[in-house]
Design an enzyme around this catalytic site. Structure first.
Site, PDB file in Angstrom:
ATOM      1  N   ASP A 102       0.837  -1.199   0.000  1.00  0.00           N
ATOM      2  CA  ASP A 102       0.000   0.000   0.000  1.00  0.00           C
ATOM      3  C   ASP A 102       0.875   1.254   0.000  1.00  0.00           C
ATOM      4  O   ASP A 102       1.755   1.399   0.856  1.00  0.00           O
ATOM      5  CB  ASP A 102      -0.866  -0.033   1.274  1.00  0.00           C
ATOM      6  CG  ASP A 102      -1.999   0.973   1.243  1.00  0.00           C
ATOM      7  OD1 ASP A 102      -2.157   1.674   0.226  1.00  0.00           O
ATOM      8  OD2 ASP A 102      -2.719   1.056   2.256  1.00  0.00           O
ATOM      9  N   TYR A 103       0.643   2.149  -0.959  1.00  0.00           N
ATOM     10  CA  TYR A 103       1.344   3.433  -0.947  1.00  0.00           C
ATOM     11  C   TYR A 103       0.935   4.223   0.299  1.00  0.00           C
ATOM     12  O   TYR A 103      -0.251   4.345   0.605  1.00  0.00           O
ATOM     13  CB  TYR A 103       0.988   4.265  -2.169  1.00  0.00           C
ATOM     14  CG  TYR A 103       1.811   3.958  -3.404  1.00  0.00           C
ATOM     15  CD1 TYR A 103       3.184   4.186  -3.413  1.00  0.00           C
ATOM     16  CD2 TYR A 103       1.209   3.484  -4.566  1.00  0.00           C
ATOM     17  CE1 TYR A 103       3.934   3.931  -4.553  1.00  0.00           C
ATOM     18  CE2 TYR A 103       1.960   3.223  -5.704  1.00  0.00           C
ATOM     19  CZ  TYR A 103       3.324   3.445  -5.686  1.00  0.00           C
ATOM     20  OH  TYR A 103       4.071   3.196  -6.811  1.00  0.00           O
ATOM     21  N   ASP A 106      -4.849   2.736  -3.704  1.00  0.00           N
ATOM     22  CA  ASP A 106      -3.390   2.902  -3.730  1.00  0.00           C
ATOM     23  C   ASP A 106      -2.670   1.628  -3.291  1.00  0.00           C
ATOM     24  O   ASP A 106      -1.519   1.670  -2.878  1.00  0.00           O
ATOM     25  CB  ASP A 106      -2.971   4.055  -2.800  1.00  0.00           C
ATOM     26  CG  ASP A 106      -3.643   5.362  -3.183  1.00  0.00           C
ATOM     27  OD1 ASP A 106      -3.848   5.600  -4.386  1.00  0.00           O
ATOM     28  OD2 ASP A 106      -3.978   6.153  -2.278  1.00  0.00           O
TER      29      ASP A 106
END
Length: 232
Positions: free
Chosen positions: A9-10, A186
């Site tokens: 996950d960003y 994201d």
């Protein structure tokens, strides 16, 4: 059997892109120092040291950080935080004093959309906004919020797609059995044989964090588990 779920996950990618695209020195400095951006925002707004930030202050700053890049109003912020509208306005004013170039970026995007009819992502993908000249203030306001957010959110979408292409190529080149299952906002999710976990973590982190060069670090959080919940 023999496989594990991996989630990558960003971390706060849209705020990092806002820092880069607006060129706001205060926000860029916080990310480059690897500070908690919500605590750093609370520190600036309240004029206190980072270590003096209380949990409630950080929570309000977090809502402001994400709300303002979506063009939230003082009324919307007051409803979301359940605080008086005057306090919400004071919070937004403090935010723009802390990050002055973000306000400039937002205003310039609205101006550009009025003049050109569109705004662009970092990669040049356009979002056309014909309603930006509408006489209806509700319709026009929605287009103005899109003018602010589309370049940021659109750039995040472009970056994760570049990462996906490169990760897929690396898996194929290295003849891995791991599979990319799904993108959720994201985040990328994978099904990984236990013996490939370390290799996949290395590939995924590198390709996501190096998908596109910006003036602050792109950071990825990775977790594993027997299901998506555990991987978080």
């Amino acid at each position: 059997e023999g496989y594990i779920f991996l989630s990558a996950d960003y971390s706060q990618v849209e705020l990092r892109l806002m820092a880069h695209m607006s060129e706001d020195e205060n926000m860029k400095a916080a990310f480059n120092r690897q500070e908690d951006i919500h605590a750093a925002t609370a520190s600036l707004i309240n004029g206190i040291r980072l270590e003096e930030v209380q949990k409630e202050m950080r929570a309000k700053a977090k809502t402001a950080n994400f709300g303002i890049i979506y063009g939230i109003s003082s009324f919307g912020l007051s409803q979301r935080l359940n605080i008086p509208r005057k306090e919400a306005k004071s919070l937004i004013d403090g935010y723009f004093r802390s990050y002055p170039k973000i306000k400039d970026f937002m205003d310039s995007n609205i101006k550009k959309a009025r003049e050109d009819g569109f705004v662009s992502t970092l990669m040049g993908r356009r979002r056309y906004l014909p309603d930006i000249l509408s006489q209806n203030p509700v319709v026009r306001g929605n287009a103005e919020r899109n003018a602010i957010n589309a370049p940021v959110q659109g750039s995040a979408a472009d970056i994760i797609k570049i990462a996906m292409i490169r990760i897929f190529s690396r898996f194929r080149e290295e003849k891995l059995k791991s599979k990319m299952l799904i993108q959720v906002h994201d985040e990328l999710n994978f099904e990984v044989p236990l013996e490939e976990v370390n290799a996949v973590k290395e590939i995924v982190r590198y390709e996501m964090e190096h998908a596109f060069s910006i003036s602050v670090p792109l950071v990825v959080d990775i977790g594993t588990g027997n299901n998506w919940f555990e991987a978080h």
